[in-house]
Design a protein around this motif. Structure first.
Motif, PDB file in Angstrom:
ATOM      1  N   GLN A   5     -32.639 116.697  -3.058  1.00 40.57           N
ATOM      2  CA  GLN A   5     -32.371 118.036  -3.583  1.00 40.57           C
ATOM      3  C   GLN A   5     -31.201 118.516  -2.682  1.00 40.57           C
ATOM      4  N   GLN A   6     -31.009 118.265  -1.315  1.00 39.04           N
ATOM      5  CA  GLN A   6     -30.055 118.496  -0.396  1.00 39.04           C
ATOM      6  C   GLN A   6     -28.659 117.935  -1.201  1.00 39.04           C
ATOM      7  N   VAL A  35     -29.602 111.404   2.610  1.00 39.66           N
ATOM      8  CA  VAL A  35     -29.994 112.740   2.805  1.00 39.66           C
ATOM      9  C   VAL A  35     -31.140 112.935   1.622  1.00 39.66           C
TER      10      VAL A  35
END
Length: 612
Positions: free
Chosen positions: A144-145, A141
């Protein structure tokens, strides 16, 4: 301070010209090159620091209130470890974006006879696996996620570490050490310019109701500089820790609240369980101590820290390259006094490329990953460093490949570049000459952006780390080879934290305690300060003030506004891709002098040094 080293090196490392820090200001960040790993998210608020001299003891920490708490403990007869406990608890309150009881730490301790290395690094929960950060498509992913939410939270270790070190080396009662932080949390502290600016730039923190209510006003704006900010939830949690020790954090209502918030996060729930918290243990590891030049013995943390290995690889490769005159010369047209020359920067950054290539290939939690043949010391073996130094030529390597320490090629895949953030550093020397170098972290600025009130129902609390994003998000490379630093249950992620103690090789006398925050740039910040303070003959403050520079096995990175255009042009002519950007270190250092100690604190942050 007068230090002795061979005359041949004295000529090579002679300090020429005064520093050029005075009056410098923060520069805008330049666009980064495509293969430059994201650097630590921080603000550079430059304030001149004079350096401080003491005769008996000193404390260097990242916030004046935290430094004052450590000084109070030393004045009461406490040990260096006692003072470190007090400093860390206050930093949880006043510098919550960088470290705290919701994170982890590495601590080096000198008791006058031996160095001890304490590992309070966070661990992956038992339910975590190498697919933790992979999406439904099997790909990692976005970073930052991965950071924001419960998924990134590792089992915190800082309080367990401090408790264990205090049990071995404390002089004052544990409960007494938490009183400065409890009092400040109840009375309130003034919001600093750095905390205000970081809150203004931060977005994800507002999505956590507990954090939003504490850090921001009703209109969503951060509390202004100077606002008296009270934290009753943290005060209540610290009272429990004062009475019950680390068990108050790792079991009971505080632990229950941590688990609830991690597992209940909407969008990115984590896998942390009560048993993970209850079962966490700090570890004592064998410190790595390496001879450097003719005069010094440098001690640091072993893996899972990559800091000491990378620093000493860089310095060891430099030592084996042809000697360059005057690293800080300012005698060429267009050169700027107090900044290393292009020739010296070429040599340093080539050594850094080689060290970072090995770091990405080999370094991970030693309880899960074997060292190269011959142990971790094989990365610092004389013949190996000589072979690596032979790869440095007139033009930049651009991107180096890992070597074969011990003569055997690793089956691991190199870890891809990822951001690495956060941290704070503490250096302390007490009246008996015992010393601490401790680097402490919640990883990113404001960690996972989750705040726990410890089950108190009160305002405020403490932030939880996002330390699991220090693991490789992608557990294998394109060929299916596993990355050494991939997620595994109970594993500790690789770190760049580099708490460092330096000794005189001949007498065994302690010479320095130092370290810095700054993600992977910690390695360069610490190496720069070692070079400046010892062979270059600067005092600790002058060495900290020097411009920052480095390479992470990609572009050559220079602190914006601190290097002359001629230096940049000369590096580019040798094949370097040069990126000029903010490099906001947070160095703290204590250095022995003939009359006691001299302390330095980074002008790029708000730390100070205090003592007697």
């Amino acid at each position: 301070m007068t230090l002795q080293w061979p005359l041949v090196r004295r000529a090579a490392w002679r300090l020429v010209a005064a520093l050029a820090l005075a009056g410098c200001t923060s520069q805008p960040t330049a666009p980064s090159a495509p293969d430059l790993p994201p650097l630590p998210g921080d603000v550079a608020l430059v304030t001149h620091k004079p350096g401080w001299a003491f005769s008996r003891f000193g404390v260097a920490a990242a916030n004046p209130l935290a430094t004052a708490a450590g000084l109070q403990i030393l004045q009461a007869g406490g040990s260096a470890v006692d003072a470190a406990v007090a400093v860390q608890m206050v930093l949880t309150l006043v510098e919550p974006q960088s470290s705290g009881i919701g994170g982890g730490a590495f601590l080096l301790h000198w008791d006058g006879q031996a160095v001890q290395a304490w590992d309070g690094r966070e661990t992956a929960p038992a339910a975590a696996d190498e697919r933790l950060f992979l999406g439904a498509d099997g790909k990692p992913v976005p970073f930052q996620q991965a950071v924001v939410g419960g998924r990134s939270v590792g089992v915190p270790g800082a309080v367990r570490l401090l408790e264990a070190a205090h049990r071995a080396h404390g002089r004052l009662p544990w409960s007494q050490l938490l009183q400065p932080a409890i009092g400040l949390a109840e009375r309130g502290f003034a919001v600093s310019a750095r905390l205000h600016q970081q809150l203004a730039e931060e977005q994800a923190l507002r999505s956590d109701p507990q954090a939003r209510a504490y850090f921001y006003r009703a209109d969503g704006s951060p509390h202004p500089v100077g606002t008296l900010l009270r934290n009753p939830a943290l005060a209540a949690v610290l009272r429990r820790i004062a009475a019950e020790g680390s068990a108050a954090l790792h079991t009971g209502p505080v632990a229950d609240d941590i688990v609830r918030r991690v597992r209940g996060h909407v969008g990115a729930p984590g896998r942390l369980a009560a048993a993970d918290l209850a079962g966490y243990a700090a570890k004592q590891r064998e410190p790595l101590c390496t001879d450097w030049l003719a005069s010094y013995r440098v001690c640091g943390m072993p893996p899972p820290s990559s800091g000491h290995l990378a620093i000493m690889q860089i310095l060891g490769i430099l030592e084996r390259l042809p000697l360059l005159p005057d690293p800080l010369r300012g005698d060429q047209p267009g050169m700027r006094a107090g900044a290393p020359s292009a020739d010296w920067l070429h040599a340093y950054t080539e050594a850094a490329r080689l060290a970072f290539a090995d770091r990405a290939q080999y370094v991970a939690d030693p309880d899960f990953v074997d060292a190269p043949p011959g142990g971790w010391g094989s990365l610092l073996d004389d013949a190996y460093l000589q072979q690596r130094a032979g790869l440095v030529g007139e033009r930049s390597l651009g991107r180096a490949t890992p070597g074969t320490p011990g003569g055997t090629r690793s089956a691991w895949a190199p870890m891809a570049d990822q951001p690495e953030h956060g941290t704070s550093h503490i250096s302390i020397v007490d009246a008996q000459g015992r010393a601490v170098a401790m680097t402490t972290t919640i990883e990113a600025v404001f960690g996972s952006r989750l705040m726990s009130d410890g089950g108190t129902g009160l305002a405020g609390g403490f932030l939880l780390n996002n330390q699991l994003t220090d693991f490789a998000l992608a557990p294998t490379d394109a060929q299916g080879r596993p990355v050494a630093n991939r997620v595994q249950p109970g594993k500790r992620p690789r770190s760049s934290m580099s708490p460092t103690l330096v000794f005189d090789r001949r007498t065994g006398q302690l010479l320095m305690s130092l370290g810095s925050p700054g993600g992977p740039a910690i390695i360069h910040f610490t190496a720069k300060t070692l070079l400046g303070s010892l062979p270059w003959g600067l005092n600790a403050q002058q060495a900290i003030d020097l411009p920052n520079f480095g390479s992470f096995n990609g572009p050559t990175v220079l602190e914006a506004g601190r290097f002359a255009p001629a230096t940049v042009a000369a590096l580019k002519a040798r094949g370097h891709t040069v990126v000029e950007t903010d490099l906001p270190s947070g160095l703290q250092a204590l250095q022995r002098t003939p009359t006691g100690w001299f302390g330095g604190a980074d002008p790029r942050r708000e730390g100070v040094v205090m003592g007697e």
